[in-house]
Write an enzyme that holds these catalytic residues in place. Sequence first.
Site, PDB file in Angstrom:
ATOM      1  N   SER A 146     -15.843   9.802  26.301  1.00 14.18           N
ATOM      2  CA  SER A 146     -16.543  11.095  26.211  1.00 14.18           C
ATOM      3  C   SER A 146     -17.914  10.966  26.875  1.00 14.18           C
ATOM      4  O   SER A 146     -18.368  11.878  27.564  1.00 14.18           O
ATOM      5  CB  SER A 146     -16.721  11.492  24.747  1.00 14.18           C
ATOM      6  N   LYS A 171     -26.446  11.100  15.509  1.00 13.71           N
ATOM      7  CA  LYS A 171     -26.003  11.093  16.897  1.00 13.71           C
ATOM      8  C   LYS A 171     -26.168  12.504  17.444  1.00 13.71           C
ATOM      9  O   LYS A 171     -25.660  13.458  16.839  1.00 13.71           O
ATOM     10  CB  LYS A 171     -24.508  10.709  16.920  1.00 13.71           C
ATOM     11  N   ARG A 195      -9.440   0.399  24.309  1.00  8.47           N
ATOM     12  CA  ARG A 195      -9.369   0.406  25.768  1.00  8.47           C
ATOM     13  C   ARG A 195      -9.594  -1.029  26.235  1.00  8.47           C
ATOM     14  O   ARG A 195      -8.805  -1.900  25.990  1.00  8.47           O
ATOM     15  CB  ARG A 195     -10.417   1.373  26.342  1.00  8.47           C
ATOM     16  N   HIS A 246      -7.927  10.444  24.360  1.00 19.58           N
ATOM     17  CA  HIS A 246      -7.694  10.765  22.939  1.00 19.58           C
ATOM     18  C   HIS A 246      -6.328  11.434  22.758  1.00 19.58           C
ATOM     19  O   HIS A 246      -5.591  11.106  21.823  1.00 19.58           O
ATOM     20  CB  HIS A 246      -8.762  11.739  22.417  1.00 19.58           C
TER      21      HIS A 246
HETATM   22  O1  PNS Z   1     -15.622   8.179  18.340  1.00 17.30           O
HETATM   23  P1  PNS Z   1     -16.572   7.255  17.659  1.00 17.30           P
HETATM   24  O2  PNS Z   1     -17.987   7.773  17.794  1.00 17.30           O
HETATM   25  O3  PNS Z   1     -16.427   5.831  18.102  1.00 17.30           O
HETATM   26  O4  PNS Z   1     -16.191   7.323  16.089  1.00 17.30           O
HETATM   27  C1  PNS Z   1     -16.931   6.594  15.147  1.00 17.30           C
HETATM   28  C2  PNS Z   1     -16.561   6.997  13.711  1.00 17.30           C
HETATM   29  C3  PNS Z   1     -16.740   8.498  13.512  1.00 17.30           C
HETATM   30  C4  PNS Z   1     -15.137   6.632  13.431  1.00 17.30           C
HETATM   31  C5  PNS Z   1     -17.494   6.197  12.752  1.00 17.30           C
HETATM   32  O5  PNS Z   1     -18.815   6.398  13.128  1.00 17.30           O
HETATM   33  C6  PNS Z   1     -17.324   6.595  11.290  1.00 17.30           C
HETATM   34  O6  PNS Z   1     -16.345   6.250  10.673  1.00 17.30           O
HETATM   35  N1  PNS Z   1     -18.319   7.323  10.721  1.00 17.30           N
HETATM   36  C7  PNS Z   1     -18.339   7.746   9.339  1.00 17.30           C
HETATM   37  C8  PNS Z   1     -19.236   6.827   8.491  1.00 17.30           C
HETATM   38  C9  PNS Z   1     -18.508   5.530   8.184  1.00 17.30           C
HETATM   39  O7  PNS Z   1     -17.642   5.500   7.343  1.00 17.30           O
HETATM   40  N2  PNS Z   1     -18.833   4.458   8.965  1.00 17.30           N
HETATM   41  C10 PNS Z   1     -18.113   3.186   8.957  1.00 17.30           C
HETATM   42  C11 PNS Z   1     -18.448   2.255   7.853  1.00 17.30           C
HETATM   43  S1  PNS Z   1     -20.145   2.070   7.501  1.00 17.30           S
END
Ligand code: PNS
Length: 166
Positions: free
Chosen positions: A130, A43, A92, A19
């Site tokens: 992570s 989560k 990645r 990150h």
């Molecule tokens: O590090 P991650 O867990 O891959 O991040 C995922 C994240 C936080 C970017 C994604 O879950 C997110 O954007 N969550 C907020 C809700 C949302 O807008 N979801 C996407 C469209 S439904």
Amino acid sequence: MNERIAVYPGSFDPITNGHVNLIERALHVFDKLIVAVAHNPNKSALFSVEERLEIIRIALKNDPRVVVNSFQGLLVDFVAQQGANVIVRGLRALSDFEYEFQMTLMNRKLNRQVDTMFLMTGYKWFYTSSKIIKEAASFGGSVRGLVPEIVHERLKEKFPAYRNVP
Ligand code: PNS
């Protein structure tokens, strides 16, 4: 010239060197980066959102070009509230692609003003996440060098098996 602002969202549970590498790369392209920690009630997390914000700020040494915040609800709404229109995500290996593709298209459906830009994570960090870092640390495997020092220290508070890892 207008300031170029992007949002780098994620769970950051916890932040890894992958990150951090991506943040450094994004700062070559944008003037300001908003690192956005998602509140995700679906989560279960190792670190609370407050802990994650604190850890990220320490890991980034309070870089003035970076703002670290949390958000709830839809990412595209947060991006618009921040006066930004770009989401930055790291890629990645191939395994990330399907999930990222789906999320990008959904975000685009929700707000056509917001674009997603992908940056490739440095190859040194291709195998880390992570999740895998937490798994190794939970069994006492050293993740030093894969995460910022502050994360290495904070993992000792979370996992008894990690307490004595130098
Ligand atoms: O590090 P991650 O867990 O891959 O991040 C995922 C994240 C936080 C970017 C994604 O879950 C997110 O954007 N969550 C907020 C809700 C949302 O807008 N979801 C996407 C469209 S439904």
